[in-house]
Enzyme design. Structure first.
Site, PDB file in Angstrom:
ATOM      1  N   ILE A 258       2.913   3.403  -4.681  1.00 36.30           N
ATOM      2  CA  ILE A 258       1.950   4.389  -4.160  1.00 36.30           C
ATOM      3  C   ILE A 258       2.721   5.372  -4.661  1.00 36.30           C
ATOM      4  O   ILE A 258       2.614   7.333  -4.993  1.00 36.30           O
ATOM      5  CB  ILE A 258       0.695   4.180  -3.623  1.00 36.30           C
ATOM      6  CG1 ILE A 258      -0.075   3.067  -4.210  1.00 36.30           C
ATOM      7  CG2 ILE A 258      -0.422   5.137  -3.619  1.00 36.30           C
ATOM      8  CD1 ILE A 258      -1.738   2.095  -3.144  1.00 36.30           C
ATOM      9  N   ASP A 259       3.022   5.712  -2.975  1.00 37.26           N
ATOM     10  CA  ASP A 259       3.116   6.936  -2.507  1.00 37.26           C
ATOM     11  C   ASP A 259       4.339   7.795  -3.576  1.00 37.26           C
ATOM     12  O   ASP A 259       4.092   9.281  -3.492  1.00 37.26           O
ATOM     13  CB  ASP A 259       4.101   6.904  -1.414  1.00 37.26           C
ATOM     14  CG  ASP A 259       3.391   6.141  -0.571  1.00 37.26           C
ATOM     15  OD1 ASP A 259       2.543   5.697  -0.310  1.00 37.26           O
ATOM     16  OD2 ASP A 259       3.964   5.339   0.878  1.00 37.26           O
TER      17      ASP A 259
ATOM     18  N   HIS B  54       0.499  -1.343   0.279  1.00 35.11           N
ATOM     19  CA  HIS B  54       0.050   0.332  -0.408  1.00 35.11           C
ATOM     20  C   HIS B  54       0.931   1.334   0.241  1.00 35.11           C
ATOM     21  O   HIS B  54       0.759   2.636   0.075  1.00 35.11           O
ATOM     22  CB  HIS B  54      -1.065  -0.118   0.723  1.00 35.11           C
ATOM     23  CG  HIS B  54      -0.018   0.135   2.787  1.00 35.11           C
ATOM     24  ND1 HIS B  54       0.507  -1.045   3.154  1.00 35.11           N
ATOM     25  CD2 HIS B  54      -0.202   1.277   3.511  1.00 35.11           C
ATOM     26  CE1 HIS B  54       1.349  -0.642   4.236  1.00 35.11           C
ATOM     27  NE2 HIS B  54       0.527   0.760   4.137  1.00 35.11           N
ATOM     28  N   CYS B  55       2.483   0.841  -0.029  1.00 31.20           N
ATOM     29  CA  CYS B  55       2.778   2.521  -0.548  1.00 31.20           C
ATOM     30  C   CYS B  55       3.677   2.355  -1.082  1.00 31.20           C
ATOM     31  O   CYS B  55       3.903   3.509  -1.876  1.00 31.20           O
ATOM     32  CB  CYS B  55       4.063   2.312   1.185  1.00 31.20           C
ATOM     33  SG  CYS B  55       3.029   2.691   2.903  1.00 31.20           S
ATOM     34  N   ILE B  56       4.806   1.389  -1.287  1.00 27.06           N
ATOM     35  CA  ILE B  56       6.333   2.262  -2.403  1.00 27.06           C
ATOM     36  C   ILE B  56       5.302   2.378  -3.948  1.00 27.06           C
ATOM     37  O   ILE B  56       6.082   2.617  -4.200  1.00 27.06           O
ATOM     38  CB  ILE B  56       6.839   1.057  -2.236  1.00 27.06           C
ATOM     39  CG1 ILE B  56       7.179   0.527  -0.341  1.00 27.06           C
ATOM     40  CG2 ILE B  56       8.496   1.156  -2.932  1.00 27.06           C
ATOM     41  CD1 ILE B  56       8.391   0.030  -0.365  1.00 27.06           C
TER      42      ILE B  56
END
Length: 449
Positions: free
Chosen positions: A283-284, A279-281
């Site tokens: 997308i961020d 959910h992070c790398i």
């Protein structure tokens, strides 16, 4: 559950110290549940909020909703009244602090989707009372807390941030499946735009996790989270590109990394893979590239890393097609491929942005016949990006299943998988994680990708 109209920061800090302070967690997922457990462990009464009524019922009943998280303390707290979960957002005015851990995905054009944050903020604003502290934990671009949340909270409630209510940002740093670090032991960055909000937030997280890192503003704290994950994205892209180059030269990138990491300074190992997940790398970085356009700044380096990482599933499929042709005299179309691992990382059930989903979709589009095995993912959940894969069930990892496929494609290297069985009975193995070599399993039919 405690409730007070008192908005004196010193009184609130004292109540935090005395654990006379109810913590509310909005979003009881992979971030919210560990955060709730950490708050319970620190002695706070906790309320969990989630729009998923089934999840709420499971939490109140003490059921283990995440295999990689020890849920017994929450079950005990639910039985003795120190924890409760609800889907009733009219109760958002009860807790003294509301910690928001809702999704911040990308839209169809890879633009930030803050709809969950906005809806949560609007719901909170309708029940907001004096003395409450609102803390956003969801990853987002710099300026979200001050420019998106604050105006809604003040306009709807009529209360003033820094005087009547308090607002801060503290980025989540959860690493699902990591047994070395949990939410109680990872230092927390805290940022606010007024002294009172910072003091209350720092006191609360100081009581929950022990070590805090105060910064000068919410925007700075938001930038910290993006920097951490962009750092990983760029370095993973670099090693993915090196893998492609070294493979063409006949050099094993995994051997290179193992040797390079013996240097005690100036080097940090990152490892290649079939693509980015979670959910992070993945997308961020796009949150920052989107925000940077407001300042007429091009984020070429970050976007290049994103392009490299996005390309990796396609390179894996090309390697698979090449090996099927060379070793088995088979075209990819019509070949039977067993994917191992649907989760985005080992030992968790989380499939968000998993490269395995992209790999399966590409294989099916090119005419391959696919199946998967994952001990943590019995059924592929529905996703906006891969709707045709929803509901597919995991195939048991048996000798018969392995032999029935032309190739085994290892995507996620879960612990506990029977690597020896696969090595012994598969006609062709494509390993994207170097897992077989780590298990001392080699052979002319085992290839890295």
């Amino acid at each position: 559950m405690s409730r007070t109209p008192n908005s004196d920061p010193s009184v609130l800090v004292e109540r935090i110290a005395n654990r006379d302070f109810t913590v509310g967690i909005v979003g009881m997922g992979y971030v919210g549940v560990p955060l709730a457990l950490a708050a319970l462990k620190a002695g706070f009464p906790v309320m969990g909020f989630d729009v998923n009524a089934e999840l709420v019922a499971d939490l109140n009943a003490g059921r283990n909703v995440f295999k990689h998280i020890a849920m017994e303390p929450m079950a005990d707290a639910a039985r003795n009244g120190r924890f409760s979960a609800t889907a009733d957002l009219s109760q958002l005015g009860v807790p003294d602090a509301l910690l928001i851990a809702v999704p911040t995905p990308l839209g169809p054009h890879r633009e930030p989707d803050l709809s969950y944050v906005v809806r949560t903020t609007q719901a909170i604003a309708t029940t907001l009372r004096k003395g409450q502290t609102i803390i956003l934990e969801s990853t987002t671009y710099p300026g979200t807390t001050a420019e998106v949340m604050l105006p809604v909270l003040e306009a709807v409630s009529g209360l003033r941030v820094g005087q009547d209510i308090f607002l801060a940002y503290s980025p989540e740093r959860e690493d699902p499946g990591n047994r070395q670090y949990d939410a109680s032991s990872i230092p927390k960055v805290v940022g606010a735009d007024d002294a009172a909000s910072l003091a209350i937030t720092d006191a609360l997280y100081g009581a929950i996790v022990g070590t805090t890192v105060p910064v000068s503003s919410t925007a700075t704290a938001e930038a910290v989270k993006l920097t951490e994950n962009i750092f990983r994205s760029v370095n993973i892209a670099l090693v993915n590109e090196l893998k492609t180059i070294y493979s063409a030269m006949g050099i094993d990138v995994w051997e290179v990394i193992e040797a390079a990491k013996t240097k005690p300074f100036g080097y940090m190992p990152f490892y290649p893979g079939p693509g980015l997940g979670g959910h992070c790398i993945p997308i961020d970085p796009f949150y920052l590239t989107w925000k940077a356009r407001e300042y007429d700044i091009a984020t070429q380096f970050i976007e290049l890393a994103g392009m490299i990482n996005t390309r990796m599933p396609h390179l894996v499929i090309e390697r698979l097609a090449q090996l099927l042709d060379e070793k088995c005299a088979l075209p990819l179309s019509g070949a039977r491929v067993l994917l191992i691992g649907m989760a985005y990382k080992k030992n968790v059930a989380d499939t968000r942005e998993s490269p395995a989903l992209k790999l399966m979709e590409i294989l099916q589009r090119r005419g391959a016949i696919t199946a998967f095995h994952d001990p943590h993912v019995p059924i592929i959940p529905p996703t906006r990006e891969h709707p045709t894969l929803a509901g597919l069930a995991s195939t048991p990892l048996t000798v018969e299943a392995v032999k029935a496929h032309d190739a085994v494609l290892l995507v996620t290297d879960h612990d506990g998988l029977d690597y020896a069985l696969m090595a012994r009975h598969a006609g062709l193995v494509i390993d994207t994680r170097n897992a077989f070599a780590r298990h001392d399993l080699t052979g002319t039919h085992i290839h890295k990708a």
